[in-house]
Design an enzyme around this catalytic site. Sequence first.
Site, mmCIF file in Angstrom:
data_model
loop_
_atom_site.group_PDB
_atom_site.id
_atom_site.type_symbol
_atom_site.label_atom_id
_atom_site.label_comp_id
_atom_site.label_asym_id
_atom_site.label_seq_id
_atom_site.Cartn_x
_atom_site.Cartn_y
_atom_site.Cartn_z
ATOM 1 C CG ASP A 137 -5.924 3.779 -0.578
ATOM 2 O OD1 ASP A 137 -5.147 4.694 -0.258
ATOM 3 O OD2 ASP A 137 -6.234 2.856 0.195
ATOM 4 C CG ASP A 141 -3.614 4.558 6.613
ATOM 5 O OD1 ASP A 141 -4.840 4.713 6.559
ATOM 6 O OD2 ASP A 141 -2.939 4.065 5.680
#
Length: 695
Positions: free
Chosen positions: A516, A448
């Site tokens: 997301d 990430d």
Amino acid sequence: MAIHLCENNIFVLETKNTHYVIGVDRYGHNRHLHWGKKCDINDYFIEYIGDENSNHTMLDDYHQEYTPFGGTMYRDCTVKAEFSDKCREISLKYDGYMLDGNTLSLTFSDKVYPLEIILNYKAGDDDDIITRWTTLKNNGSDKIRFEKLFSAEYNLPSKKPYTFKNTNGAWGGEFLETNSVLEGGSMVFESRRGTSGHNQSPYFIAYQNADEKSGDVYFATLAYSGSFKVSASRDLFRTTRVILGMNDFDFAFELLGGESFETPEVYSGYVQGFGEMSRQMNKFAIKNILPKSFNKKTLPVLYNSWEATEFNVNVQNQIGLAERAAEMGVELFVMDDGWFGKRNNDRAGLGDWFVNREKFPNGLDELINRVNELGMDFGIWVEPEMVNADSDLFRAHPDWAYHYDTRTASELRHQLVLNMTRKDVQEYIFGVLDDLLSNHNIKYVKWDMNRPLSETGAENLPCPQMLWYLHTKAVYDIVDKLKAKHPETAFESCSSGGGRSDLGALTHFDQAWTSDNTDAVDRMVIQKGYSLIRPIKTMRAWVTDIAWIIKPATLDFRFNIAMQGSLGIGGNLLKYSDEDLETCKKYISLYKEIRDLVQFGDLYRIMDIDKDEISVNQYVNGEKTESVVFIAANGTRFYKKKVPLIFDGLDENRRYTLTIGGKQYEKSGAYLMNVGIDIMVRGAYYNEIVRIHSV
Ligand code: GLA
């Protein structure tokens, strides 16, 4: 397919359906001659033009493949250098070409200084994609400093204005399309953040009168995950040009004596319709871009813990989730953020990649062994480029984060960015991740990157502006090194969702986190944008419990949307009813039957949720014997009863069976693609998955 060498230094790159033609004129200038439909190769010639007047020299009208700054060249050029004696212009002569199979290299060098610029082209064998990149060589001993170093330049053939499709996305809303007409002046799509980002995209898609199935579409996409720039312009001669490369904002690049540099690659093509562009790029990326370890492998159904447990992971709740996931048919269990250091929220722990013993008293293996016993592989989340000020790593090495002594470093999500250009930082990151992968059975790493770069002081570098490039390169290098040592571990590129899912990232990572935002309704649009130029199998899509809109979508609807990429599950399974679990089981098993079609097939976008209020996407295998169609409409209107569904991508002469709206049909491909079948679109979250088999 082939590269033809014609008289007078004319080179014709022949792809499946197109010609891309380059010439070198008697002054040694590189010239662009044609990009589009095939013509008789003997017809191509170089036109010599004179200056228009004292304000507009012939260079203003030149169509070039790569334009250095110098002389009366005033337009946005692809390369600008400063030599050791402070001369800031490049003046090239032609040295010759090299042909190696389907790769053509044209070498130019400065008339005075020891700079060589090589333009490289690779023509696709069974598609219309041309790969381009530029090599710069410093053959002298003094350094050459570049202010700008782009990968490629394109000239579009029509004198009429083109519309440019790009994106204007955001966190939670990636890949939202924009279409802007360029009549005059310039249009720039860029990122200055150090990653390709959520906003604009590192490509151009320029078109005239185009839709999914027809119309001229010219495109080029840059394989680079750092700050990029795509700059298009339309000049006084009505020529539309586009240059692409590493952003020249706060940029410098020093090439020392004897060094050479290859710019990031660009993949470009001319096709009819956006659908053809996506299909060609999808196939091309699987074959030529994605890392070889997983490019041809079918990706597993994964479970990810983030939305269920957030930072509260512990051995009990993860085992609980894993048991339910395994029961449903999940193949890979990924534990997200929260397992390391003092990571109880986003304020602490990044940098300390050691298991949190309060949450996992017996270490990670207790969970990993259980996951493996359940028949699943195990994956883990990391965010290696980052550090929280509240971490042992930062306390030990405060100087490892980018910073200026005189400025306060911005903490976004309470985190700072590590100076990835430092050797010791690179060694630390490789070391901790290598240990993690060497000591545990980890088959998947979600890498990430949750904030852009800022206060980019990097005292270690003689030329600090190189950090934008060196940061990205360090990420690529570490991932490559880890993959070489742990070839069975797949890597996912995540950056607060889809903030680093460009084709540069996908040269090193096997897949990407799309967004997301896992709301199925929003995902219809986000995933469509993703599918334009990125390979579908890399698009991770989870079924979760999120509902941004008032009424949560049905589980069937959520599966319908998530099954259109590489399926994942991300809900809190501990709260699922037995009925929900059965539904999940049913769809996961169906997905396993059709996933090769989705991950490797040809995608036809038949109806668009924004334009048609219904989304229909059809995937067809290479032989045209199998197909799956996803139909979904979140809000339907009572008066819209019947929608004609015209299929695509089938073989006209084959006969197919399908069941739709509860009725069975046997029809020819010709019928399905010309007459089609009417569907009754009714109710909230209308959805259906239709399988088509050839008889
Ligand atoms: C980012 C990612 C999410 C999740 C969180 C964890 O937002 O995009 O999927 O991994 O970080 O902190």
